[in-house]
Scaffold this motif. Sequence first.
Motif, PDB file in Angstrom:
ATOM      1  N   THR A  53       0.793  13.494   5.294  1.00  0.00           N
ATOM      2  CA  THR A  53       0.836  12.105   4.859  1.00  0.00           C
ATOM      3  C   THR A  53       2.266  11.737   4.481  1.00  0.00           C
ATOM      4  O   THR A  53       2.867  12.380   3.620  1.00  0.00           O
ATOM      5  CB  THR A  53      -0.099  11.878   3.653  1.00  0.00           C
ATOM      6  N   SER A  93       0.158   6.335   9.358  1.00  0.00           N
ATOM      7  CA  SER A  93       0.063   6.608   7.924  1.00  0.00           C
ATOM      8  C   SER A  93      -1.000   5.703   7.302  1.00  0.00           C
ATOM      9  O   SER A  93      -2.127   5.664   7.775  1.00  0.00           O
ATOM     10  CB  SER A  93       1.430   6.436   7.257  1.00  0.00           C
ATOM     11  N   SER A  94      -0.671   4.924   6.282  1.00  0.00           N
ATOM     12  CA  SER A  94      -1.675   4.079   5.629  1.00  0.00           C
ATOM     13  C   SER A  94      -1.759   2.681   6.231  1.00  0.00           C
ATOM     14  O   SER A  94      -2.426   1.808   5.673  1.00  0.00           O
ATOM     15  CB  SER A  94      -1.409   4.005   4.119  1.00  0.00           C
ATOM     16  N   GLN A 114       0.745   0.319   7.216  1.00  0.00           N
ATOM     17  CA  GLN A 114       1.737  -0.736   7.094  1.00  0.00           C
ATOM     18  C   GLN A 114       2.483  -1.000   8.402  1.00  0.00           C
ATOM     19  O   GLN A 114       2.732  -2.166   8.751  1.00  0.00           O
ATOM     20  CB  GLN A 114       2.736  -0.414   5.970  1.00  0.00           C
ATOM     21  N   ASP A 141      -2.960   8.592  13.857  1.00  0.00           N
ATOM     22  CA  ASP A 141      -2.468   9.492  12.823  1.00  0.00           C
ATOM     23  C   ASP A 141      -3.342  10.733  12.839  1.00  0.00           C
ATOM     24  O   ASP A 141      -4.496  10.686  13.291  1.00  0.00           O
ATOM     25  CB  ASP A 141      -2.509   8.822  11.446  1.00  0.00           C
ATOM     26  N   SER A 169      -4.182  12.291  10.036  1.00  0.00           N
ATOM     27  CA  SER A 169      -4.905  12.333   8.768  1.00  0.00           C
ATOM     28  C   SER A 169      -6.123  11.412   8.790  1.00  0.00           C
ATOM     29  O   SER A 169      -5.994  10.192   8.921  1.00  0.00           O
ATOM     30  CB  SER A 169      -3.977  11.925   7.612  1.00  0.00           C
ATOM     31  N   GLU A 220      -8.016  10.799   6.289  1.00  0.00           N
ATOM     32  CA  GLU A 220      -7.988  10.006   5.057  1.00  0.00           C
ATOM     33  C   GLU A 220      -7.127   8.760   5.239  1.00  0.00           C
ATOM     34  O   GLU A 220      -7.501   7.657   4.829  1.00  0.00           O
ATOM     35  CB  GLU A 220      -7.451  10.845   3.902  1.00  0.00           C
ATOM     36  N   MET A 221      -5.953   8.914   5.874  1.00  0.00           N
ATOM     37  CA  MET A 221      -5.082   7.769   6.106  1.00  0.00           C
ATOM     38  C   MET A 221      -5.712   6.781   7.076  1.00  0.00           C
ATOM     39  O   MET A 221      -5.594   5.568   6.911  1.00  0.00           O
ATOM     40  CB  MET A 221      -3.725   8.234   6.636  1.00  0.00           C
ATOM     41  N   ARG A 275      -8.036   4.534   5.364  1.00  0.00           N
ATOM     42  CA  ARG A 275      -7.292   3.497   4.646  1.00  0.00           C
ATOM     43  C   ARG A 275      -6.824   2.403   5.593  1.00  0.00           C
ATOM     44  O   ARG A 275      -6.879   1.216   5.276  1.00  0.00           O
ATOM     45  CB  ARG A 275      -6.080   4.099   3.941  1.00  0.00           C
ATOM     46  N   CYS A 276      -6.345   2.812   6.753  1.00  0.00           N
ATOM     47  CA  CYS A 276      -5.891   1.837   7.754  1.00  0.00           C
ATOM     48  C   CYS A 276      -7.018   0.882   8.132  1.00  0.00           C
ATOM     49  O   CYS A 276      -6.832  -0.342   8.177  1.00  0.00           O
ATOM     50  CB  CYS A 276      -5.417   2.553   9.015  1.00  0.00           C
ATOM     51  N   TYR A 291      -4.652  -3.383   0.358  1.00  0.00           N
ATOM     52  CA  TYR A 291      -3.446  -2.850  -0.280  1.00  0.00           C
ATOM     53  C   TYR A 291      -3.283  -3.434  -1.676  1.00  0.00           C
ATOM     54  O   TYR A 291      -3.618  -4.596  -1.923  1.00  0.00           O
ATOM     55  CB  TYR A 291      -2.218  -3.164   0.584  1.00  0.00           C
ATOM     56  N   GLU A 324       1.789  -2.135  -3.418  1.00  0.00           N
ATOM     57  CA  GLU A 324       2.029  -1.809  -2.009  1.00  0.00           C
ATOM     58  C   GLU A 324       2.530  -3.007  -1.215  1.00  0.00           C
ATOM     59  O   GLU A 324       3.447  -2.880  -0.401  1.00  0.00           O
ATOM     60  CB  GLU A 324       0.750  -1.251  -1.382  1.00  0.00           C
TER      61      GLU A 324
END
Length: 283
Positions: A72, A113-114, A116, A141, A143, A145-146, A149-150, A155, A159
């Motif tokens: 991450t 990633s998350s 952005q 990604d 991950s 977990e990420m 979130r995506c 956010y 963030e």
Amino acid sequence: MTLSAHEFQFVSSLVRREASIVLEPGKEYLVEARLLPLARKAGLASVTEFLLRAQSPSGRSDRDMIVDALTTNETSWFRDREPFTALTDLVIPQIVKSRGAQRTMRVWSAASSSGQEPYTLAILLKENLPPGWNFEILGTDISTEMLARCERGRYSQLEVNRGLPAPLLVKHFTRVGPEWEVAAPIKKAVTFKRMNLAAPFPPMGQFDVVFCRNVLIYFDVETKRGVLKRIRNLLKPDGWLFLGAAETTMGIDDGFERVVTGRTSAYRPRTGTPAPVGAPGKG
């Protein structure tokens, strides 16, 4: 506490095997900082206890969480800004000119990633493509977990304060309690999938633009070479690749040429049409 040599070896070998990421000695502090929250969440007293559980035959889910935690990366809206300026000032106008018949633009954010970066790209295409144009953004990604979130697309105020201009926040987000959620037209244009860049790519079609930023720095040279070759095979002949500021194709993949635009650089397949502006480098 300080990780033992055995514990660090277990984690570095796991991450290398699962994600091709190289953790050099000296990164013990990073591993410990990333794994301590996992140990606490599991109700364990220490990272050592968590790693003992992860090494057991029943520790598959713990090992997956370790890979997630160590892959991450930090991110923000319009990160480093210059690549996004190049996208709006040079790349989009050129693609609009050359894709007039198709009126579709495909972009891949190869380490989302998350979320952005892919959402930043979607906002920019929404703002800058002419009426009647369609666009698709793929965010990938390693991950899980990420990626969750995506897909959620929400956010915190902290963030969105990291790089997102207020007018774009108001225009393309909706307030949901203490959070901001990406508006439906933007969210609809972005698809997220799990993908390990170091492994063979699944069928994905071709892309006009690929953002693969701040990922190659974690790979060894051979892995970088493989990733760049696979990306090049997915780029349209006149497509564009954006890497992180500390990354380059030079000396790794001679199939790209470097194009300097403003205060940043992009890379294009050598068989592609030369950029009309900018100073080509020796790829």
